[in-house]
Design a protein around this motif. Structure first.
Motif, mmCIF file in Angstrom:
data_model
loop_
_atom_site.group_PDB
_atom_site.id
_atom_site.type_symbol
_atom_site.label_atom_id
_atom_site.label_comp_id
_atom_site.label_asym_id
_atom_site.label_seq_id
_atom_site.Cartn_x
_atom_site.Cartn_y
_atom_site.Cartn_z
ATOM 1 N N UNK A 182 1.418 -0.981 0.214
ATOM 2 C CA UNK A 182 -0.072 0.067 0.061
ATOM 3 C C UNK A 182 1.241 1.325 -0.153
ATOM 4 N N UNK A 183 0.449 2.326 -0.832
ATOM 5 C CA UNK A 183 1.466 3.346 -1.074
ATOM 6 C C UNK A 183 2.628 3.867 -1.910
ATOM 7 N N UNK A 184 2.974 2.479 -2.461
ATOM 8 C CA UNK A 184 4.285 2.301 -3.115
ATOM 9 C C UNK A 184 3.677 2.588 -5.054
ATOM 10 N N UNK A 185 4.524 2.944 -5.618
ATOM 11 C CA UNK A 185 4.941 3.255 -6.868
ATOM 12 C C UNK A 185 4.225 2.490 -8.007
ATOM 13 N N UNK A 186 3.995 2.075 -8.739
ATOM 14 C CA UNK A 186 3.110 1.128 -9.575
ATOM 15 C C UNK A 186 4.370 1.219 -10.019
ATOM 16 N N UNK A 187 5.069 2.183 -10.891
ATOM 17 C CA UNK A 187 6.091 1.857 -11.820
ATOM 18 C C UNK A 187 5.510 1.743 -13.289
ATOM 19 N N UNK A 188 6.538 0.729 -13.959
ATOM 20 C CA UNK A 188 5.851 -0.018 -15.776
ATOM 21 C C UNK A 188 3.947 -1.253 -15.447
ATOM 22 N N UNK A 189 3.998 -1.629 -14.462
ATOM 23 C CA UNK A 189 3.444 -2.396 -13.590
ATOM 24 C C UNK A 189 1.850 -2.022 -14.035
ATOM 25 N N UNK A 190 0.593 -2.880 -14.776
ATOM 26 C CA UNK A 190 -0.203 -2.395 -14.937
ATOM 27 C C UNK A 190 -1.378 -2.315 -14.265
ATOM 28 N N UNK A 191 -1.088 -4.189 -14.419
ATOM 29 C CA UNK A 191 -2.447 -5.148 -13.155
ATOM 30 C C UNK A 191 -1.175 -5.707 -11.746
ATOM 31 N N UNK A 192 -1.600 -4.774 -11.100
ATOM 32 C CA UNK A 192 -0.784 -4.726 -9.603
ATOM 33 C C UNK A 192 -1.874 -4.377 -8.696
ATOM 34 N N UNK A 193 -1.324 -5.295 -7.554
ATOM 35 C CA UNK A 193 -2.472 -5.891 -6.715
ATOM 36 C C UNK A 193 -0.841 -5.395 -4.651
ATOM 37 N N UNK A 194 -1.618 -5.637 -3.569
ATOM 38 C CA UNK A 194 -0.859 -5.887 -2.278
ATOM 39 C C UNK A 194 -0.513 -7.420 -2.016
ATOM 40 N N UNK A 195 0.468 -7.257 -1.296
ATOM 41 C CA UNK A 195 0.677 -8.882 -0.811
ATOM 42 C C UNK A 195 -0.959 -9.564 -0.261
ATOM 43 N N UNK A 196 -0.976 -8.259 0.605
ATOM 44 C CA UNK A 196 -2.389 -9.604 1.106
ATOM 45 C C UNK A 196 -3.202 -9.932 0.324
ATOM 46 N N UNK A 197 -3.722 -9.474 -0.817
ATOM 47 C CA UNK A 197 -4.349 -9.406 -1.812
ATOM 48 C C UNK A 197 -4.175 -10.267 -2.785
ATOM 49 N N UNK A 198 -2.706 -9.901 -3.164
ATOM 50 C CA UNK A 198 -2.080 -11.512 -3.643
ATOM 51 C C UNK A 198 -2.378 -13.123 -3.399
ATOM 52 N N UNK A 199 -2.061 -12.992 -1.902
ATOM 53 C CA UNK A 199 -2.610 -14.565 -1.026
ATOM 54 C C UNK A 199 -3.856 -14.514 -0.849
ATOM 55 N N UNK A 200 -4.921 -13.888 -0.919
ATOM 56 C CA UNK A 200 -6.503 -14.018 -0.527
ATOM 57 C C UNK A 200 -6.584 -14.243 -1.828
ATOM 58 N N UNK A 201 -5.905 -13.979 -2.992
ATOM 59 C CA UNK A 201 -6.177 -14.554 -4.261
ATOM 60 C C UNK A 201 -6.423 -16.247 -4.868
ATOM 61 N N UNK A 202 -4.933 -16.668 -3.935
ATOM 62 C CA UNK A 202 -4.703 -17.989 -5.001
ATOM 63 C C UNK A 202 -3.384 -18.267 -4.972
ATOM 64 N N UNK A 203 -2.571 -16.738 -4.712
ATOM 65 C CA UNK A 203 -1.224 -16.602 -5.059
ATOM 66 C C UNK A 203 -0.504 -18.139 -4.154
#
Length: 235
Positions: A182-203
């Motif tokens: 949360x709060x970090x710049x996206x940079x050149x990534x277009x499809x990003x999420x937070x660590x917690x969201x990624x784990x919750x999604x099945x990563x």
């Protein structure tokens, strides 16, 4: 999940131009960092030797080479990588390429990952490249192909991780780049999420680069991400 267990799932991307800079990151993190990604940029600057050094020191390495070539070249490349002792290697998720790679890695501990759609690409980018599928549709097609080929896992955006997990089940790794706290710049990534969201999604594994490597206090940055991952995996 404990923080130590989460360390096995956090892959720190050494996306820096020189081996000296990469080694400085590893030294700075010490025991806080366990798993490192080496991609083209660093590999072509001596990073393959660093990969061997890291594995010899008990670290784990994800070699992000995204192999795609004629069958014999892919097979020989996979065989050579397997001998280095790295833990993970990427190939593009084309059915024939994955089938050849799986056969070449048979009998080794190398986990092969199929790259579905780069996280820097969106639907418009795919259309420009001649694809008729949306990013989500193409990711799911390639996830099915990876499972059929016997791959160890796939690489996809966390935005598609939930659908991918439904396709591949619980035995395959789902590795997600494009992670931004949360709060970090996206940079050149277009499809990003937070660590917690990624784990919750099945990563199962998260790849994080700039938010760690570019942090003023790298250890604190890693611990913050590990804490969020640990909580998410435990829910």
């Amino acid at each position: 999940m404990t923080l130590d267990a989460a360390r096995e799932r956090l892959i720190i991307a050494l996306d820096v131009p020189t081996v000296a800079e990469a080694a400085a990151v590893v030294d700075d993190l010490g025991d806080t960092g366990l798993f490192y990604k080496i991609g083209y940029h660093l590999a072509f600057a001596g990073g393959l030797d660093l990969a061997r050094e890291l594995t010899a020191a008990g670290k784990r390495v994800f070699l992000d080479m995204k192999l795609l070539d004629i069958d014999n070249t892919v097979a020989k490349g996979v065989e050579a990588v397997a001998r280095t002792g790295v833990s993970m290697l990427t190939v593009h998720a084309y059915p024939k390429t994955m089938t050849v790679a799986v056969e070449a890695a048979r009998g080794t501990e190398l986990c092969l990952l199929g790259v579905t759609v780069l996280t820097s690409m969106d639907d418009h980018d795919l259309s420009d490249a001649g694809y008729h599928d949306t990013a989500a549709m193409l990711v799911m097609k390639r996830a099915r192909a990876a499972q059929l080929a016997g791959m160890g896992g796939i690489v996809c955006s966390a935005a598609e991780a939930e659908g991918v997990r439904e396709i591949v089940g619980h035995d395959m790794a789902v590795v997600t780049p494009g992670i931004r706290p949360s709060g970090a710049a996206a940079g050149d990534q277009k499809r990003i999420v937070t660590p917690g969201e990624a784990v919750a999604s099945g990563a199962s594994h998260l790849v994080v680069g700039r938010p760690i490597v570019g942090a003023g206090d790298r250890k604190s940055a890693v611990i913050g991400i590990l804490t969020e991952m640990s909580s998410a995996f435990s829910e």
